[in-house]
Structure formats: structure tokens, C-alpha cells
Design a protein around this motif. Structure first.
Motif, PDB file in Angstrom:
ATOM      1  N   PRO A 174      41.934  31.616  41.093  1.00  0.00           N
ATOM      2  CA  PRO A 174      41.927  32.295  39.782  1.00  0.00           C
ATOM      3  C   PRO A 174      43.315  32.778  39.345  1.00  0.00           C
ATOM      4  O   PRO A 174      43.623  32.788  38.152  1.00  0.00           O
ATOM      5  CB  PRO A 174      40.969  33.474  40.000  1.00  0.00           C
ATOM      6  CG  PRO A 174      40.056  33.003  41.099  1.00  0.00           C
ATOM      7  CD  PRO A 174      40.958  32.218  42.023  1.00  0.00           C
ATOM      8  N   LEU A 175      44.152  33.159  40.301  1.00  0.00           N
ATOM      9  CA  LEU A 175      45.520  33.558  39.969  1.00  0.00           C
ATOM     10  C   LEU A 175      46.302  32.354  39.436  1.00  0.00           C
ATOM     11  O   LEU A 175      47.005  32.448  38.426  1.00  0.00           O
ATOM     12  CB  LEU A 175      46.218  34.135  41.211  1.00  0.00           C
ATOM     13  CG  LEU A 175      47.709  34.447  41.029  1.00  0.00           C
ATOM     14  CD1 LEU A 175      47.914  35.616  40.074  1.00  0.00           C
ATOM     15  CD2 LEU A 175      48.383  34.734  42.373  1.00  0.00           C
ATOM     16  N   SER A 195      40.605  39.953  39.522  1.00  0.00           N
ATOM     17  CA  SER A 195      39.892  40.589  40.628  1.00  0.00           C
ATOM     18  C   SER A 195      38.615  39.809  40.957  1.00  0.00           C
ATOM     19  O   SER A 195      37.832  39.500  40.072  1.00  0.00           O
ATOM     20  CB  SER A 195      39.558  42.026  40.209  1.00  0.00           C
ATOM     21  OG  SER A 195      39.126  42.754  41.319  1.00  0.00           O
ATOM     22  N   TYR A 196      38.450  39.477  42.218  1.00  0.00           N
ATOM     23  CA  TYR A 196      37.269  38.705  42.634  1.00  0.00           C
ATOM     24  C   TYR A 196      37.153  38.783  44.145  1.00  0.00           C
ATOM     25  O   TYR A 196      38.067  39.259  44.832  1.00  0.00           O
ATOM     26  CB  TYR A 196      37.401  37.238  42.200  1.00  0.00           C
ATOM     27  CG  TYR A 196      38.703  36.586  42.638  1.00  0.00           C
ATOM     28  CD1 TYR A 196      39.856  36.705  41.854  1.00  0.00           C
ATOM     29  CD2 TYR A 196      38.796  35.892  43.849  1.00  0.00           C
ATOM     30  CE1 TYR A 196      41.053  36.148  42.257  1.00  0.00           C
ATOM     31  CE2 TYR A 196      39.999  35.327  44.254  1.00  0.00           C
ATOM     32  CZ  TYR A 196      41.119  35.451  43.457  1.00  0.00           C
ATOM     33  OH  TYR A 196      42.303  34.908  43.862  1.00  0.00           O
ATOM     34  N   THR A 210      38.243  40.696  49.184  1.00  0.00           N
ATOM     35  CA  THR A 210      38.550  40.993  47.789  1.00  0.00           C
ATOM     36  C   THR A 210      40.007  40.685  47.479  1.00  0.00           C
ATOM     37  O   THR A 210      40.902  41.117  48.205  1.00  0.00           O
ATOM     38  CB  THR A 210      38.284  42.482  47.485  1.00  0.00           C
ATOM     39  OG1 THR A 210      36.899  42.746  47.730  1.00  0.00           O
ATOM     40  CG2 THR A 210      38.613  42.818  46.036  1.00  0.00           C
ATOM     41  N   VAL A 211      40.191  39.920  46.424  1.00  0.00           N
ATOM     42  CA  VAL A 211      41.539  39.706  45.895  1.00  0.00           C
ATOM     43  C   VAL A 211      41.603  40.475  44.581  1.00  0.00           C
ATOM     44  O   VAL A 211      40.809  40.228  43.680  1.00  0.00           O
ATOM     45  CB  VAL A 211      41.825  38.208  45.658  1.00  0.00           C
ATOM     46  CG1 VAL A 211      43.190  38.018  45.011  1.00  0.00           C
ATOM     47  CG2 VAL A 211      41.742  37.453  46.970  1.00  0.00           C
ATOM     48  N   ASP A 212      42.482  41.450  44.537  1.00  0.00           N
ATOM     49  CA  ASP A 212      42.604  42.281  43.345  1.00  0.00           C
ATOM     50  C   ASP A 212      44.089  42.347  43.012  1.00  0.00           C
ATOM     51  O   ASP A 212      44.867  42.943  43.747  1.00  0.00           O
ATOM     52  CB  ASP A 212      42.033  43.677  43.644  1.00  0.00           C
ATOM     53  CG  ASP A 212      42.168  44.614  42.448  1.00  0.00           C
ATOM     54  OD1 ASP A 212      42.312  44.129  41.321  1.00  0.00           O
ATOM     55  OD2 ASP A 212      42.142  45.843  42.674  1.00  0.00           O
ATOM     56  N   LEU A 213      44.460  41.663  41.947  1.00  0.00           N
ATOM     57  CA  LEU A 213      45.886  41.546  41.628  1.00  0.00           C
ATOM     58  C   LEU A 213      46.134  41.980  40.199  1.00  0.00           C
ATOM     59  O   LEU A 213      45.270  41.867  39.336  1.00  0.00           O
ATOM     60  CB  LEU A 213      46.336  40.093  41.790  1.00  0.00           C
ATOM     61  CG  LEU A 213      46.170  39.496  43.187  1.00  0.00           C
ATOM     62  CD1 LEU A 213      46.360  37.989  43.141  1.00  0.00           C
ATOM     63  CD2 LEU A 213      47.155  40.125  44.166  1.00  0.00           C
TER      64      LEU A 213
END
Ligand SMILES: [Zn+2]
Length: 284
Positions: free
Chosen positions: A82-83, A232-233, A272-275
Motif C-alpha cells: 500500500p505504501l 495504515s493496515y 500493523t504497518v502504520d506510516l
């Protein structure tokens, strides 16, 4: 054709975008062997297809294992897809030919993923990192891009030569970023959001959140902050990739060995990836 000659040709085509890291003079490619500046400073292309522009030896604490783990997580597990999609959208909406530089690119997997997906063919991509191990791996694996070992505090890129600066979870040198950025260019800095890898942090330290407030305000002082975007995902990683995640994450190394083992023994876990993407332009 050899990797060395190919890389020399790629840089030859874009030679106007580079300067000598020692004296700041213009450079040109000579006999597809070296990059040479007007003051005769000389840098030889390597057979692996990268160029080392460091002016002094630097000891990196990032190992080959770290870069291999990163490559696995980024390329195969696609933890950051997603990034990458966000970056592709930003690049594709800019008109004309673009020079894209990932400053602090490590082993280059983020940049390669992004370049693979952009529609625009009129793009030149440059990855720079101070860690030779990282750039060596990038040059071995990804053939079409320009890979440079270089110091971001004394960057080999000329004034206003970059249209899109990427700086992904990596230290910045804003004075240099400003110098390199084209007048209409954008800089995109990716910083961890408060929930980034919180499962890993919770496991190792029993604390799971932290603040990026200072980073954001520093960015604001140097650039016009056009937009911030939260990506965020959560993604489920298997045991193999949980181990890779630990290997590529310096914050994990400080954890207790026992806890790290427990974390890696899980058959799978949601991560969790939260950027946060800070998208900036030159101040007017
Ligand atoms: Zn020079």
C-alpha cells in the motif's frame, strides 16, 4: 553487455544531474569506466554495476543479513505494497520526464517496487545509500536503476536535479534535500505512525506507541507541507517473515533475547504497518 558498462551508460545519459562529491564540479563519464569531474577527481564504476562516491570509508552497522531480510519483506512478502501504491500515484500524476531519487535506499527494494509499477516510462531512478552492503545488493538484484554509495551530507546530485525525493524510514539531511530538489519537485518523507509495528514493540518492551511529533515539526520548518497522508493496515506474516522482520528492525535488537525468540516462534502473526507520508515542496 556487462553490468559495469550498462551502469556507466545509465549515468552517462543523466550525467548533468550529478556533481563531484569532493569539489562540487560538473562530472562526465569517461570511456564507460569512470566518472570524472572538471578538477580530475575520479570514481571508477564497479563490475557489479554501482558507483562508490564516498570520499572516505564509512563503517556501517547494517549487515548483509539485515538487507537480505528487508529484501524478503519488501519484495516477496510485500509488506509495504500500500505504501508503494501511494508513491506510484504521486509520481504518475506529475507531468513529463522525472528524476526520482530514493535517499537512504538501503538495498533498493522500495525503489525497485515503485519503479516496477509506475506507468510513466519517462523516469530515471537513482538510489543512494551510505552502506556499501546495501548498494552492492541493489546493483546485483536490480539492473535498470542507478545505484550509488554516497553520503547524504555531501550528495553527488546537482542543484535542482531531482523531481521526486523519496526518504523512507531513513535519516534525512534537509539542507541537502532542498538543494537537490527541482523548483516544482516534491519530497516525500515516510515516518512511522504511532502504531507502526506495535505488535513487535508490545512484545519486546510492553509499550506499543510512540510519537513522531518532533519529526513532523522539523520537516515543516524546511518545506511547505503540502499534504500528510496516513497509510495504515495490518498484514499476516508467517514464521519465516516474522524472523525477517526482527532482523530488519533495529529497534528489535535491543529486546531481550528470550522475548525475541518467543516472537519468532509464532507460526504467524498480524503485523500493523502504520506510516505517515509528509509531502512537501520548496518554500516559496
Ligand atoms: Zn571534483
Amino acid at each position: 553487455m556487462s553490468k559495469k558498462i550498462n551502469s556507466a551508460k545509465r549515468i552517462q545519459k543523466l550525467a548533468h544531474a550529478f556533481i563531484c562529491p569532493l569539489c562540487g564540479s560538473p562530472v562526465k563519464v569517461v570511456e564507460l569506466k569512470s566518472l570524472v569531474c572538471d578538477q580530475s577527481h575520479n570514481f571508477d564504476f564497479t563490475k557489479q554495476g554501482y558507483l562508490n562516491l564516498l570520499t572516505h570509508a564509512v563503517k556501517s552497522h547494517y549487515s548483509k543479513e539485515l538487507f537480505q531480510a528487508r529484501q524478503q519483506i519488501i519484495m516477496d512478502a510485500e509488506l509495504y505494497k500500500p505504501l508503494h501504491d501511494e508513491f506510484v500515484a504521486i509520481i504518475d500524476q506529475m507531468p513529463g520526464h522525472k528524476v526520482v531519487a530514493d535517499l537512504g535506499c538501503g538495498e533498493g527494494s522500495h525503489l525497485q517496487k515503485i519503479v516496477d509499477k509506475v506507468n510513466a516510462k519517462e523516469i530515471d531512478a537513482i538510489g543512494i545509500d551510505i552502506a556499501k552492503e546495501g548498494i552492492l545488493m541493489a546493483a546485483k538484484n536490480y539492473d535498470e536503476l542507478i545505484w550509488l554509495v554516497g553520503d547524504l551530507a555531501k550528495s553527488p546530485i546537482g542543484n535542482g536535479a531531482v523531481d521526486v525525493i523519496l526518504n523512507i524510514l531513513s535519516p534525512s539531511n534537509y539542507e541537502e534535500f532542498k538543494r537537490m530538489l527541482a523548483p516544482e519537485g516534491v519530497v516525500v518523507k515516510v515516518v512511522p505512525g504511532e502504531r507502526y509495528l506495535h505488535e513487535l514493540r508490545a512484545f519486546l518492551y510492553e509499550e506499543s506507541e510512540y510519537s513522531n511529533e518532533q519529526t513532523v515539526s522539523l520537516f515543516n520548518r524546511h518545506f511547505d507541507l503540502v499534504q500528510t497522508k496516513r497509510v495504515s493496515y495490518a498484514k499476516n506474516l508467517n514464521q519465516f517473515d516474522l524472523a525477517n522482520l526482527v532482523t530488519m528492525t533495529p529497534l528489535a535488537w535491543k529486546g531481550k533475547e528470550e522475548k525475541i525468540k518467543q516472537f519468532m516462534n509464532q507460526t504467524s502473526a498480524n503485523i500493523t504497518v502504520d506510516l505517515e507520508l509528509l509531502i512537501g515542496r520548496k518554500k516559496r
